[in-house]
Structures are given as C-alpha cells and as structure tokens.
Design an enzyme around this catalytic site. Structure first.
Site, PDB file in Angstrom:
ATOM      1  N   TYR A  48      45.974  32.556  23.572  1.00 38.42           N
ATOM      2  CA  TYR A  48      44.787  33.248  24.092  1.00 38.42           C
ATOM      3  C   TYR A  48      45.009  34.757  24.203  1.00 38.42           C
ATOM      4  CZ  TYR A  48      43.223  28.597  25.734  1.00 38.42           C
ATOM      5  OH  TYR A  48      42.856  27.286  25.836  1.00 38.42           O
ATOM      6  N   HIS A 106      49.954  22.986  22.197  1.00 38.75           N
ATOM      7  CA  HIS A 106      48.546  23.332  22.020  1.00 38.75           C
ATOM      8  C   HIS A 106      47.849  22.477  20.961  1.00 38.75           C
ATOM      9  CE1 HIS A 106      45.748  27.007  22.728  1.00 38.75           C
ATOM     10  NE2 HIS A 106      45.033  25.931  22.490  1.00 38.75           N
TER      11      HIS A 106
END
Length: 294
Positions: A48, A106
């Site tokens: 992110y 992830h």
C-alpha cells in the site's frame, strides 16, 4: 468493541480501519481519526505504500501500543524465506513497532507457490520467535489453502478475502470455518465493485434496493448494514475510508441486529462476480514491484 478469538487464542477486534488505496498523505489523518473514535485495529500492507504514515499516527495517538492491533501484509516481491524475514524487518521499522500483531501473505502467488511456501515458513519462524502474534494469508482459494496446510505446520489464523453480498466466496468461507481459519473481509461494503479499472459491471451494493430497505428499517446507513451482515456471520471487517464522518459511521454497528430474514436477503444478492484481481492471475511478472527499505 466486539472481539474475535483467533485459532491461537489471540484476541482481535472484530472491526478495523483498512487503508487500501489511501494515499500516504491522507493516511495519518485517517488513522488518527479512527483511533480517536475508538478503533483499535489498523490494517495496512507493504504494497500500500503507507505503512510509515500509519505507524506515525499510531505513535502520535497516545493510545498504548498494547491496545492497538496492527496488521500488515508481505508483498509477493518479498516472498521466499530470507526475503520474507527481511520483509518483516522493513514493515516493523516503517510501522515503528517491535512486534506485529498479525502478519499475512498478501497473495497466493500460485505461479510460484514454492516461494509462497518458503514465505509462510518464514512467518512460522517469526511467530515462534515472538516477532508476530499471529500469522495468516490473503486471497487464498481452497486449493491454495490445501497445499499450504499439507506443507506447513501452523494453520493460518486469518484468510483475508474480498467478501460482500455481491461476492461471497462461500466455498472458501466454508473451508476456512472447517479449519478454524477466521475469515476477514476486505471491501466489506462492496467498494471494489465500483472502483474503476477492474472490468465491466461496476455497480454499487450500497445502492441495491434490498440493502437500502434494510437500512431504512433500522435507521442505519447501507454501509452499516453491510458491515453488520459480516460481523453477525462471525467475520472480521476492515472498511476503508478517509472521511472522518464515514470512519465514525462505520464503527457504529454494534447497537442493532439484522433478522434472519434480512441476513438471508443479503445472502441472496450473490452475483458470482469478483471485483478484485483473480488470484490465479497475480504473478511476479505482472504484479511484482520492489518494496522500499525502511
């Protein structure tokens, strides 16, 4: 705040703030507002690009570290045993913490699953060493989970998935439930269904008549109804917002219950259309990118 018990006994708040697609320059304000409003679970990720800003907000909040549940994710570019150990070092340094409460992979990276297995074994090492309190995965389908369970020792505590009434992934939810893996919903209010760039059929579950009617009946917003739908079915939810009034609204979901008929009506909205990337299509060639050092 309602809490959920992970399969290793760790307690996690049922609702947290997600910062997916939150620009770094807006992350400090969003996390600060959330902590002031009573949030105690912050979900971020190396990919992110805002772990450092989330950490700054945590450190400046005045909330004792032990009261905040910090979750982040290792990106596929840092898969592999040594690489993932170093990924932890980078994330912990950016977040300004010595211990991460929940560290997850992830993506499954099925095209190079040996790297995924090595990465997960690194998570097991970090757990054994007390560097993390719980470990898990994200966007793992049942075949990925089966292969992982066959090759490793620690059952993931969490599987973070796209879950909202338009895309419920019931087969994965059932598999996780059977193996005591907590389902955690990213995009729990269906935001991914109207983000640009993920294909056709962009519609908002927030505007679905079934949702708006239930919201009106309870004097709540559609977003609150969708969050309550997830929480009542035993899931963790991590809605994302940068607007203070939305952040406040999203945590105000513990004073009402949906009826069995209302839950069924929301369950019936399944479209079978994924909003985010297909897990099988996430490859290093297409999605790999270097995660900066701390």
């Amino acid at each position: 705040m309602q809490t959920l018990t992970l399969n290793n006994g760790v307690q996690m708040p049922a609702l947290g703030l997600g910062v997916f697609q939150t620009p770094p320059e807006e992350t400090i304000a969003a996390v600060t507002a959330a902590l002031e409003l009573g949030y105690r679970h912050i979900d971020t990720a190396a990919a992110y690009g805002n772990e450092r800003e989330a950490g700054q907000a945590l450190q400046n909040s005045g909330v004792p570290r032990e009261e905040i549940f910090v979750e982040t994710k290792i990106w596929i570019s840092d898969y592999g045993y040594d690489e993932t150990l170093h990924g932890f070092v980078k994330s912990a340094a950016k977040l300004g913490v010595d211990q991460i409460d929940l560290l997850i992979l992830h993506q499954a990276l099925p095209s190079d699953f040996d790297k995924t297995l090595a990465a997960y074994r690194a998570l097991e090492k970090l757990l054994a060493d007390g560097k993390v309190r719980a470990i898990g995965v994200s966007n793992f389908m049942t075949d990925h989970l089966s292969a992982l369970l066959d090759a490793t020792d620690v059952i993931p505590a969490v599987n973070q998935l796209e879950i909202h009434p338009y895309f419920q992934q019931r087969a994965v939810l059932d598999f996780d439930d059977a193996h005591h893996i907590l389902n955690q919903a990213w995009s729990p209010i269906g935001g991914i269904t109207f983000y640009p760039g993920y294909g056709d059929h962009r519609t908002s579950v927030l505007e679905d008549p079934a949702v708006t009617q239930i919201a009106e009946a309870h004097g709540k917003s559609p977003a609150q109804v969708l969050l309550r739908w997830g929480i009542q079915q035993g899931r963790s939810v991590i809605p994302k917002s940068t607007k203070c009034h939305r952040i406040a609204e999203n945590i105000d979901v513990f004073d009402f219950d949906l009826t069995a008929a209302e839950l069924s009506a929301l369950d019936a909205l399944e479209t079978g259309r994924r909003g985010g990337p297909e897990p099988e299509n996430v490859t290093l060639a297409d999605y790999g990118r270097a995660i900066p050092e701390a």
